[in-house]
Write an enzyme that holds these catalytic residues in place. Structure first.
Site, PDB file in Angstrom:
ATOM      1  CG  PHE A 152      -1.621  -1.100   1.706  1.00 35.80           C
ATOM      2  CD1 PHE A 152      -2.953  -1.130   0.076  1.00 35.80           C
ATOM      3  CD2 PHE A 152      -1.694  -2.414   2.331  1.00 35.80           C
ATOM      4  CE1 PHE A 152      -3.703  -2.641   0.550  1.00 35.80           C
ATOM      5  CE2 PHE A 152      -2.556  -3.299   1.900  1.00 35.80           C
ATOM      6  CZ  PHE A 152      -3.613  -3.248   1.432  1.00 35.80           C
ATOM      7  CG  LEU A 153       5.091   0.822  -1.165  1.00 31.17           C
ATOM      8  CD1 LEU A 153       5.457   2.433  -2.669  1.00 31.17           C
ATOM      9  CD2 LEU A 153       5.951   0.185  -0.709  1.00 31.17           C
ATOM     10  CG  ASN A 211      -5.159   1.589  -4.720  1.00 32.77           C
ATOM     11  OD1 ASN A 211      -4.647   2.454  -3.786  1.00 32.77           O
ATOM     12  ND2 ASN A 211      -3.507   1.218  -5.243  1.00 32.77           N
ATOM     13  CG  PHE A 252      -6.478  10.211  -0.300  1.00 29.35           C
ATOM     14  CD1 PHE A 252      -5.620  10.161   0.845  1.00 29.35           C
ATOM     15  CD2 PHE A 252      -5.945   9.619  -1.197  1.00 29.35           C
ATOM     16  CE1 PHE A 252      -4.454   9.154   0.042  1.00 29.35           C
ATOM     17  CE2 PHE A 252      -4.838   9.128  -1.734  1.00 29.35           C
ATOM     18  CZ  PHE A 252      -4.436   9.153  -0.392  1.00 29.35           C
ATOM     19  CB  CYS A 263      -1.309   2.593  -7.561  1.00 26.66           C
ATOM     20  SG  CYS A 263       0.131   1.998  -7.672  1.00 26.66           S
ATOM     21  CE  LYS A 266      -0.657  -0.461 -12.235  1.00 26.21           C
ATOM     22  NZ  LYS A 266      -0.881  -1.546 -11.583  1.00 26.21           N
ATOM     23  NE  ARG A 332       4.707   5.087 -13.329  1.00 27.78           N
ATOM     24  CZ  ARG A 332       4.812   3.670 -13.373  1.00 27.78           C
ATOM     25  NH1 ARG A 332       4.457   2.305 -13.447  1.00 27.78           N
ATOM     26  NH2 ARG A 332       5.366   3.899 -11.779  1.00 27.78           N
TER      27      ARG A 332
END
Ligand code: UDX
Length: 434
Positions: A152-153, A211, A252, A263, A266, A332
């Site tokens: 989970f980093l 995620n 968040f 992450c 995707k 990305r």
């Protein structure tokens, strides 16, 4: 414990270095000769704060080594972690598992009895079953376990996240795998990081669910930010007002130009595919993905509107920050890509600066004037837009900026500035959700 880490990308290298720092003996294996050569020379192929020191320290202590050769690494190992890439498969968004399966097939004949093969790459539910099937096919006599241990980093905070995790998740279908993983993570559980043990499929899904949930929080606050702009509220107040409810939590909930990175984009797509495959639609995640895609391009329009719209050929915009977030060189799915392209499509020239991401940016963004620093990028531009929240952009000398920009338009897609400070210097200030 003796550990082999397959793949020296973000997750593999950080995990390998941290495991070595716990006192385990770690060998990192990669097929990429240039990466292994660099690592053997003490060079770190990615930008991650603190990683170079951690690698150097553990190499010097003899606990961390690098090789191209699986046959040299595998004998006597207790656990093999698969940490290879699982990019989006071209065309359909499914996770491309070919590197994971190739690694399983290649290692199988070399594995020692009793080994635990641990999937650390983010992989769809059921991948562990297939890895187990492949190894059994290639090495029918071998006794082994296959486990899942999602990571989970966060980039930019990877070492801290690894060493002080909110939790460690292990997915195991047998007691031997569970005890080996418990032993590997003992240095963390001794410090009271919770270790959550569950089925292998449960762990595989947990990573995607985590995620997707975080992406949903961001997508949610971004839409609330848009509404704030319409109704005349400040999203930072709303964010604080809901975040202090412990059922919601304050992290968040920062609005911005949309999430990017290696992450969230995707993994949300891959989760949707899993939902489709199992005929279990994930409408909320679908909406988040669509909303985020539209948002990134929409941020370009926000800058265009700030410039007054119409024919903008001949205008220049200074873009500060290109990476998908600060403290990484990763481009990305960066929102900056959509912003820059939207500006260029409108005929606007782009001058850009990023503290770490320009090498990567040059590979994806052409016709951009890459500058040596933020002030050089602003020199002669018609507007300024902050896309990434790098610390160096938090305290710009506003008087100097004023002297450099042709038009005093200040677009702050990360809400780094107080409106009154910026407007007080004479700029038109456009933030997000304010
Ligand atoms: C993420 C997860 O946090 C991590 O647990 C997982 O293992 C990998 O994916 P990462 O992609 O490195 O990590 O970055 P993160 O800090 O989570 O940010 C992701 C994106 O969301 C960035 O584009 C960031 O700018 C954006 N974001 C994050 C927001 O827009 N608002 C927020 O409040 C938080």
């Amino acid at each position: 414990m003796r550990i082999v880490m397959i793949g020296t990308g973000y997750v593999g290298l950080v995990s390998g270095a941290c495991f070595a720092d716990f006192g385990h003996e770690v060998v990192c294996v990669d097929k990429d000769q240039s990466k292994i050569d660099a690592l053997l020379n003490g060079e770190i192929p990615i930008f991650e704060p603190g990683l170079d020191e951690l690698v150097a320290k553990n190499v010097a202590a003899g606990r961390l080594s690098f090789t191209l050769d699986l046959a040299e690494a595998l004998p006597g190992t207790d656990a093999v972690f698969i940490a290879v890439g699982t990019p989006s498969r071209r065309g359909d968004g499914h996770a491309d598992l070919s590197y994971v399966y190739a690694a399983a097939r290649e290692m199988a004949p070399l594995l020692p009895d009793g080994v635990v093969v641990v999937d650390k790459s983010t992989v769809p539910v059921g991948t562990g079953d297939e890895v187990e099937r492949i190894i059994r096919e290639e090495a029918p006599e071998l006794s082994f376990s296959v486990a899942s241990n999602p990571e989970f980093l966060r980039e930019g905070a990877a070492i801290d996240d690894f060493k002080r995790p909110d939790r460690v998740v292990i997915g195991v279908n047998d007691a031997h795998a569970e005890s080996v993983l418990e032993e590997i993570y003992r240095p963390l559980t001794r410090n009271e990081s919770p270790l959550v043990s569950m089925s292998r499929r449960g762990a595989e899904l947990t990573k995607y669910a985590a995620n997707a949930f975080l992406a949903t929080k961001i997508g949610f606050i971004n839409e609330i930010a848009d509404l704030c702009e319409k109704v005349g509220a400040d999203v930072r107040d709303v964010s604080k007002g809901i975040g202090l409810d412990s059922r919601i939590g304050n992290r968040f909930l920062m609005p911005g130009p949309g999430y990017g990175g290696s992450c969230f984009p995707k993994d949300t797509l891959a989760l949707l595919k899993t939902g489709q495959d199992y005929e279990s639609p994930l409408r909320i995640v679908e909406s988040v993905v669509a909303s985020n895609d539209q948002r990134k391009r929409g941020m370009g329009r926000k800058v265009i509107n700030a410039l007054g719209g119409g024919d903008l050929h001949g205008k220049t915009v200074a873009v500060l920050g290109l990476t998908f977030k600060a403290n990484t060189d990763d481009m990305r799915d960066s929102p900056a890509i959509s912003v820059v392209q939207a500006l260029q499509d409108a005929g606007i020239e782009v001058k850009a600066y990023d503290p770490e991401g320009m090498e990567q940016a040059k590979k994806v963004l052409s016709n951009v004037t890459y500058c040596e620093g933020p002030y050089e990028a602003m020199d002669g531009a018609d507007a300024l837009v902050i896309v990434t929240e790098w610390d160096t952009f938090r305290a710009l000398d506003l008087d100097r900026v004023k002297g450099l920009l042709k038009d005093l338009i200040f677009v702050d897609l990360r809400n780094l500035y107080s409106r009154s400070d910026v407007e007080g210097t004479g700029f038109k200030y456009i933030g997000v959700g304010r």
